[in-house]
Write a protein that holds these residues in place. Structure first.
Motif, PDB file in Angstrom:
ATOM      1  N   GLU A   1     -33.487  37.274  15.688  1.00 47.06           N
ATOM      2  CA  GLU A   1     -32.450  36.663  14.861  1.00 47.06           C
ATOM      3  C   GLU A   1     -32.949  36.421  13.433  1.00 47.06           C
ATOM      4  OE1 GLU A   1     -30.629  33.262  16.604  1.00 47.06           O
ATOM      5  OE2 GLU A   1     -29.768  34.392  18.273  1.00 47.06           O
TER       6      GLU A   1
ATOM      7  N   TYR B   1     -35.961  33.425  24.330  1.00 46.76           N
ATOM      8  CA  TYR B   1     -35.690  33.032  22.944  1.00 46.76           C
ATOM      9  C   TYR B   1     -36.878  32.301  22.345  1.00 46.76           C
ATOM     10  CZ  TYR B   1     -33.126  31.529  18.839  1.00 46.76           C
ATOM     11  OH  TYR B   1     -32.714  31.339  17.542  1.00 46.76           O
TER      12      TYR B   1
ATOM     13  N   ALA C   1     -29.902  36.311  10.836  1.00 53.74           N
ATOM     14  CA  ALA C   1     -28.882  35.493  11.485  1.00 53.74           C
ATOM     15  C   ALA C   1     -29.206  34.010  11.433  1.00 53.74           C
ATOM     16  CB  ALA C   1     -28.707  35.932  12.934  1.00 53.74           C
ATOM     17  N   ILE C   2     -30.466  33.655  11.266  1.00 51.81           N
ATOM     18  CA  ILE C   2     -30.860  32.255  11.152  1.00 51.81           C
ATOM     19  C   ILE C   2     -31.833  32.103   9.994  1.00 51.81           C
ATOM     20  CG2 ILE C   2     -30.484  31.701  13.581  1.00 51.81           C
ATOM     21  CD1 ILE C   2     -33.493  31.947  14.014  1.00 51.81           C
TER      22      ILE C   2
ATOM     23  N   VAL D   1     -26.151  27.458  15.260  1.00 55.65           N
ATOM     24  CA  VAL D   1     -26.388  28.802  14.766  1.00 55.65           C
ATOM     25  C   VAL D   1     -26.323  28.787  13.252  1.00 55.65           C
ATOM     26  CG1 VAL D   1     -25.519  31.157  14.720  1.00 55.65           C
ATOM     27  CG2 VAL D   1     -25.491  29.867  16.851  1.00 55.65           C
TER      28      VAL D   1
END
Length: 281
Positions: free
Chosen positions: A161, A81, A166-167, A6
């Motif tokens: 994300e 995802y 977040a990434i 992550v």
């Protein structure tokens, strides 16, 4: 999602005067370690390849690319995802010079200029020259076999994300890790710190502060004795429960391949960090 490192968003750069200072600090922090891993003083090709093979295990290369380096879909269990396909390296290495490989591994920049995702260059950038050479030689030792996997498919989960910050891609992640570092606890723990920076920060973040909702701040080591940490790093069994999920997988596939001396250096650093006097909040 499981079995994927992550990543968090890179903080914005400061104004020009601060930026120059930060760039100097990044250059100093990103200097590769020298003979940190046992076996880096190899004297012949056989020892060099053996060292590269062990590093591929310790540094989680096989976890994504497979033991045969022919690639896997890391998120096959989470189709929403997307498909984070780690490529078949046996079909790639002939088109990469050693310099191309090193640029990819240290900077997160592939030869074709595309954005690279979930490649832990943020950790590999700190490899010593002998370690890097051994790792590249090990990859080149595989004959071209199998088929190439398709490019990654960015599903709803992945795009959400990215949108949330977040990434981030490997090149940006690498810059952030170069500017941030686990606390320097002096020469006695320098080796452990270097190994942790290459083998642990991918999951536990640049300063070992953890990722919210994914991995803990490694201050949790304060609750462990060195013997309990030894058990954790060799069997994946935690103090309170025997199965730590993803951590156990990573230990059995990767971290258990550290030598006893490497493991003791890691334990010494992690314990010293966890037991240090805490700054008031």
């Amino acid at each position: 999602m499981q079995k994927v490192v992550v990543l968090l968003a890179l903080a914005s750069l400061s104004a020009c005067g601060t930026e120059q200072t930060n760039q100097s600090r990044e250059a100093a922090e990103a200097m590769p370690a020298s003979l940190v891993f046992d076996g880096a003083d190899y004297k012949d090709q056989a020892a060099k390849l053996a060292h590269g093979k062990r590093l591929a295990e310790v540094l989680h290369c096989n976890s994504c690319h497979g033991d045969n380096l022919q690639g896997t879909n890391v998120t096959a269990d989470d189709p929403e995802y997307g498909d984070m396909n780690a490529p078949n390296l046996t079909l790639v290495h002939a088109n990469y010079s050693d310099a191309d490989f090193e640029r990819l591994l240290r900077k997160g920049m592939p030869k074709d200029g595309r954005d690279l995702w979930f490649m832990p260059s943020e950790s590999y950038q700190f490899l010593g020259d002998a370690d890097m050479a051994a790792l590249i030689s090990y990859v080149r030792s595989f004959k071209p076999e199998g088929k190439q996997l398709p490019p990654i498919r960015k599903g709803k989960g992945f795009l959400a994300e990215v949108e949330a910050g977040a990434i981030q891609n490997a090149a940006l992640q690498t810059k952030r890790y170069a500017a941030e570092a686990p606390e320097d606890l002096g020469p006695a723990h320098a080796r452990g710190r270097d190994i942790v920076r290459m083998a642990c920060t991918g999951c536990h973040n640049s300063k070992l502060q953890g990722y919210e909702g994914f991995t803990p701040n490694l201050d949790v080591a304060a609750a462990y004795t060195p013997a309990e940490l030894e058990t954790l790093l060799t069997t994946g069994e935690g103090k309170s429960k025997p199965d730590l999920g993803l951590m156990k997988v990573i230990v059995l596939e990767s971290l258990s391949k550290m030598t006893p001396a490497e493991r003791q250096a890691v334990i010494g650093y992690i314990k010293a960090r966890a037991d240090r006097p805490q700054q008031p909040q």
